[in-house]
Enzyme design. Structure first.
Site, PDB file in Angstrom:
ATOM      1  CD  GLU A 161      -2.834  -1.353   2.327  1.00 29.26           C
ATOM      2  OE1 GLU A 161      -2.853  -0.437   3.185  1.00 29.26           O
ATOM      3  OE2 GLU A 161      -3.547  -2.373   2.417  1.00 29.26           O
ATOM      4  CG  ASN A 202      -0.584  -6.917  -1.540  1.00 36.62           C
ATOM      5  OD1 ASN A 202      -1.198  -7.568  -2.384  1.00 36.62           O
ATOM      6  ND2 ASN A 202      -1.009  -6.787  -0.293  1.00 36.62           N
ATOM      7  CG  HIS A 238      -9.650  -5.861   1.072  1.00 35.49           C
ATOM      8  ND1 HIS A 238      -9.899  -6.917   1.915  1.00 35.49           N
ATOM      9  CD2 HIS A 238      -8.305  -5.644   1.114  1.00 35.49           C
ATOM     10  CE1 HIS A 238      -8.749  -7.323   2.463  1.00 35.49           C
ATOM     11  NE2 HIS A 238      -7.771  -6.575   1.974  1.00 35.49           N
ATOM     12  CD  GLU A 267      -4.240  -7.913   1.797  1.00 37.00           C
ATOM     13  OE1 GLU A 267      -5.112  -7.261   2.440  1.00 37.00           O
ATOM     14  OE2 GLU A 267      -3.042  -7.593   1.778  1.00 37.00           O
ATOM     15  CG  ASP A 269     -12.348  -9.073   2.525  1.00 35.73           C
ATOM     16  OD1 ASP A 269     -12.485  -8.074   1.783  1.00 35.73           O
ATOM     17  OD2 ASP A 269     -11.664  -9.034   3.564  1.00 35.73           O
TER      18      ASP A 269
END
Length: 351
Positions: A161, A202, A238, A267, A269
């Site tokens: 990030e 990432n 996400h 990651e 979700d």
């Protein structure tokens, strides 16, 4: 860690994921079995407190996944709470368990602006740690952590990030004191510490082609031109059912692959405003499957990792007020439509 999902159809093939064939639906095997013929690893983030306290959780990890990543225990603030005192116990336990169960391990993360040790941020803020010392501390950290796991980690999220939502390099203590060159340094140090590990950038909100993902695309081109050993681009994934699904996911993945990178969804979700209902759960299934389809249709997408797999231990409700139910299984470990969609997409997919 935010972002988007729902609504429009990507392809008719998605209907198969929401209406699986009876043969597929009847198969009583886990996701890792469904994925094994595709060349794409199915992974999950692991909460080590739950891993040690909940046998149902631990058994599900071994049944469903052939790749794992530490949710927290490899982050700097967990490993070195006291300066110079390193604690790898929980991370070593995860790695040892994974190796015993035939699972690969992704390393997360060598550097993030959050969950840093308190002594580090306090030292920089007070001026006790200057730029020269910070660079040495950072180098030591990379060699100690990546070196500790040398040969046991398939890939590292080297920097996490580092670009903000305005598509600019994120304002962190590292950028302020060290300048943008710290990014290349991190990759070079990590490669020296563990030459066989794949090294990733990432981030979130980079699923489709947008200003932020394009900033990463331009950064990768510059790093490659400077002969920096960057090997992969990690797309967090996400999402939320209340937002439009990101456009051009496959095109975005493919443009990074054309730069010579592996790609991974790292990651995933898909949260929703609570409570769940049938429409939200179907939109969630769509989102999971659509991201996975992009991975399977790409040439160098190597893994699809969910950020936790059961709502019982989800990070989402603690961060997004009034939202939750983001994972493949509910609080009682019962599979949702999203689980069936992912399984069917793997079963019917391939390269």
């Amino acid at each position: 860690m935010t972002r988007a999902v729902a609504g429009t159809a990507i392809a008719a093939a998605l209907l198969l994921t929401l209406n699986p064939t009876s043969a597929v639906a009847a198969a009583d095997t886990g996701l890792r079995d469904a994925a094994k013929h595709t060349g794409v690893r199915i992974g999950t983030a692991v909460d080590m407190a739950a891993f040690n306290a909940d046998t149902t959780y631990r058994d599900a990890i071994n049944r469903e996944f052939n790749s794992v990543v530490a949710e927290n225990v490899m982050k700097w603030g967990e490993i070195e709470k006291e300066r110079g005192v390193l604690n790898f116990a929980a991370a070593d336990q995860l790695v040892d368990s994974a190796r015993a169960n035939g699972q690969q391990v992704r390393g997360h993360t060598l550097l993030w602006h959050n969950q840093l040790p308190g002594w580090l941020t306090a030292g920089v803020t007070s001026g006790e740690i200057d730029a020269a010392e910070l660079r040495q501390i950072l180098k030591r950290h990379v060699f100690e952590v990546a070196g500790h796991f040398r040969g046991r980690i398939v890939a590292w999220d080297v920097v996490n990030e580092i670009i903000d939502d305005n598509a600019q390099l994120r304002d962190t203590i590292f950028l302020r004191l060290l300048g943008p060159g710290y990014i290349a340094d991190m990759f070079r140090w990590a490669h020296q510490a563990d030459p066989k590990a794949k090294l990733y950038l990432n981030d979130y909100n980079v699923e489709g082609i947008n200003a932020k993902s394009t900033a990463y695309y331009d950064l990768v081109k510059q790093l490659k031109a400077d002969r920096v050993p960057v090997h992969g681009f990690g797309i967090q994934g996400h999402l939320g059912v209340q937002y439009p699904f990101p456009n051009n996911v496959l095109d975005n993945v493919r443009r990074f692959e054309k730069l010579g990178l592996d790609t991974a969804f790292t990651e995933v979700d898909v949260r929703m405003p609570m409570p769940p209902d049938a429409t939200k759960l179907q939109a969630q299934a769509y989102a999971y499957s659509a991201l996975l389809q992009a991975c399977l249709l790409a040439q160098r997408c190597v893994s699809f990792t969910v950020w936790g797999f059961t709502d019982k231990y989800s990070w989402v409700p603690g961060v997004f007020n009034g939202q939750g139910a983001a994972n493949l299984l509910d609080e009682n470990f019962i599979p949702k439509l999203a689980y069936d969609a992912v399984k069917t997409t793997f079963t019917l997919g391939g390269r």
